[in-house]
Design an enzyme around this catalytic site. Sequence first.
Site, mmCIF file in Angstrom:
data_model
loop_
_atom_site.group_PDB
_atom_site.id
_atom_site.type_symbol
_atom_site.label_atom_id
_atom_site.label_comp_id
_atom_site.label_asym_id
_atom_site.label_seq_id
_atom_site.Cartn_x
_atom_site.Cartn_y
_atom_site.Cartn_z
ATOM 1 N N ASN A 1 4.557 -0.985 -13.101
ATOM 2 C CA ASN A 1 5.911 -1.538 -12.993
ATOM 3 C C ASN A 1 6.703 -1.274 -14.271
ATOM 4 O OD1 ASN A 1 4.062 -3.467 -14.056
ATOM 5 N ND2 ASN A 1 5.400 -5.164 -13.542
ATOM 6 N N GLU B 1 4.217 0.415 -7.196
ATOM 7 C CA GLU B 1 4.005 1.214 -5.981
ATOM 8 C C GLU B 1 5.050 2.325 -5.863
ATOM 9 O OE1 GLU B 1 4.062 -2.068 -6.325
ATOM 10 O OE2 GLU B 1 2.929 -3.103 -4.752
ATOM 11 N N CYS C 1 9.135 -1.950 -1.370
ATOM 12 C CA CYS C 1 8.010 -1.006 -1.458
ATOM 13 C C CYS C 1 7.403 -0.736 -0.090
ATOM 14 C CB CYS C 1 6.952 -1.528 -2.424
ATOM 15 S SG CYS C 1 7.477 -1.433 -4.143
HETATM 16 N N1 THU Z 1 5.641 -5.994 -8.946
HETATM 17 C C1 THU Z 1 5.062 -4.784 -8.678
HETATM 18 O O1 THU Z 1 5.112 -3.862 -9.494
HETATM 19 N N2 THU Z 1 4.433 -4.630 -7.475
HETATM 20 C C2 THU Z 1 4.254 -5.630 -6.567
HETATM 21 O O2 THU Z 1 3.655 -5.395 -5.527
HETATM 22 C C3 THU Z 1 4.761 -6.965 -6.839
HETATM 23 C C4 THU Z 1 5.659 -7.096 -8.001
HETATM 24 C C5 THU Z 1 6.253 -6.189 -10.262
HETATM 25 C C6 THU Z 1 7.751 -6.210 -10.291
HETATM 26 C C7 THU Z 1 8.021 -7.033 -11.545
HETATM 27 O O3 THU Z 1 7.981 -6.180 -12.667
HETATM 28 C C8 THU Z 1 6.839 -7.995 -11.623
HETATM 29 O O4 THU Z 1 5.825 -7.428 -10.797
HETATM 30 C C9 THU Z 1 7.155 -9.403 -11.152
HETATM 31 O O5 THU Z 1 7.726 -9.398 -9.894
#
Ligand code: THU
Length: 121
Positions: A34, A47, A81
Amino acid sequence: MALVARNAAYARYSDFKVGAALLTKRDKLYLGCNVENISFGLTMCAERVAVGAALTDGSDDFCLIAIIADSKEPVMPCGACRQVLAEFNPSLRIVSSTLRGQTADFRLDELLPHPTQGILG
Ligand code: THU
């Protein structure tokens, strides 16, 4: 490898690091973490970052995505996603794990049925 990707997460606002590893039918693996932004809304999930890495390398034949985070329960991909992943494989296998070792294994079409029906039709 999702755990390796998680180490690169830029999560300075939520401190919630996520890693993803996207496997193709030809056994190629693409990683994503992320990438947060001060605007919050521009944050990119692990993702979708993995999807971008794969497409940049010419791959879109995805069969499985592994996701890992330090959460109480396995993380489910967010709605955005789900829609982006469904573009390439609506029945993609999703294996999501916590750092403590709890794992969930499911298919994208369980989480997002009819992702394209009626659109542009
Ligand atoms: N996040 C992801 O990268 N993937 C997920 O499936 C859920 C959420 C990240 C986005 C943000 O940076 C942090 O987790 C909190 O939501």
